[in-house]
Design a protein around this motif. Sequence first.
Motif, short mmCIF file in Angstrom:
data_model
loop_
_atom_site.label_atom_id
_atom_site.label_comp_id
_atom_site.label_asym_id
_atom_site.label_seq_id
_atom_site.Cartn_x
_atom_site.Cartn_y
_atom_site.Cartn_z
N ARG A 7 0.88 -1.17 0.00
CA ARG A 7 0.00 0.00 0.00
C ARG A 7 0.91 1.21 0.00
O ARG A 7 1.45 1.60 1.03
CB ARG A 7 -0.92 0.00 1.22
N PHE A 8 1.11 1.76 -1.17
CA PHE A 8 2.08 2.83 -1.33
C PHE A 8 1.55 4.19 -0.91
O PHE A 8 0.36 4.46 -1.02
CB PHE A 8 2.54 2.90 -2.79
N ARG A 46 11.47 7.39 -1.57
CA ARG A 46 12.19 6.68 -0.49
C ARG A 46 11.26 5.72 0.25
O ARG A 46 11.65 4.60 0.58
CB ARG A 46 12.82 7.67 0.48
N LEU A 47 10.04 6.16 0.52
CA LEU A 47 9.09 5.30 1.23
C LEU A 47 8.71 4.08 0.39
O LEU A 47 8.62 2.96 0.92
CB LEU A 47 7.84 6.10 1.60
N LEU A 52 9.36 -1.72 -0.93
CA LEU A 52 9.71 -2.77 -1.90
C LEU A 52 10.89 -3.61 -1.42
O LEU A 52 10.90 -4.82 -1.62
CB LEU A 52 10.02 -2.15 -3.26
N ASP A 53 11.86 -2.96 -0.78
CA ASP A 53 13.02 -3.70 -0.25
C ASP A 53 12.60 -4.68 0.84
O ASP A 53 13.20 -5.74 0.99
CB ASP A 53 14.06 -2.74 0.31
N PRO A 57 10.28 -11.52 -2.40
CA PRO A 57 10.28 -11.57 -3.87
C PRO A 57 9.03 -12.26 -4.38
O PRO A 57 8.49 -13.16 -3.73
CB PRO A 57 11.54 -12.38 -4.20
N PRO A 58 8.54 -11.84 -5.55
CA PRO A 58 7.34 -12.49 -6.12
C PRO A 58 7.63 -13.94 -6.45
O PRO A 58 8.74 -14.30 -6.85
CB PRO A 58 7.05 -11.67 -7.37
#
Length: 67
Positions: A7-8, A46-47, A52-53, A57-58
């Motif tokens: 949730r970006f 940055r957020l 993502l980091d 992994p998918p």
Amino acid sequence: MTTTKERFPVIGAAAGEFGVCAYPVNENNILLITSDAEAAVSLTARLIEKQLDAAPPPNDSSSGHGS
């Protein structure tokens, strides 16, 4: 197609000001209000990168990422 659970944060703009808001978007999750567009974009990037980091992994190789 890859589905993600991230949730970006989002950037909103109005009247020369830019606001960065965390998910879920509401007035309690405002992270920054500024007239500096670069600062808003930088914080948001940055957020998202941090999120993502931290994501696993998918497991679906059909997404085409990393190929």
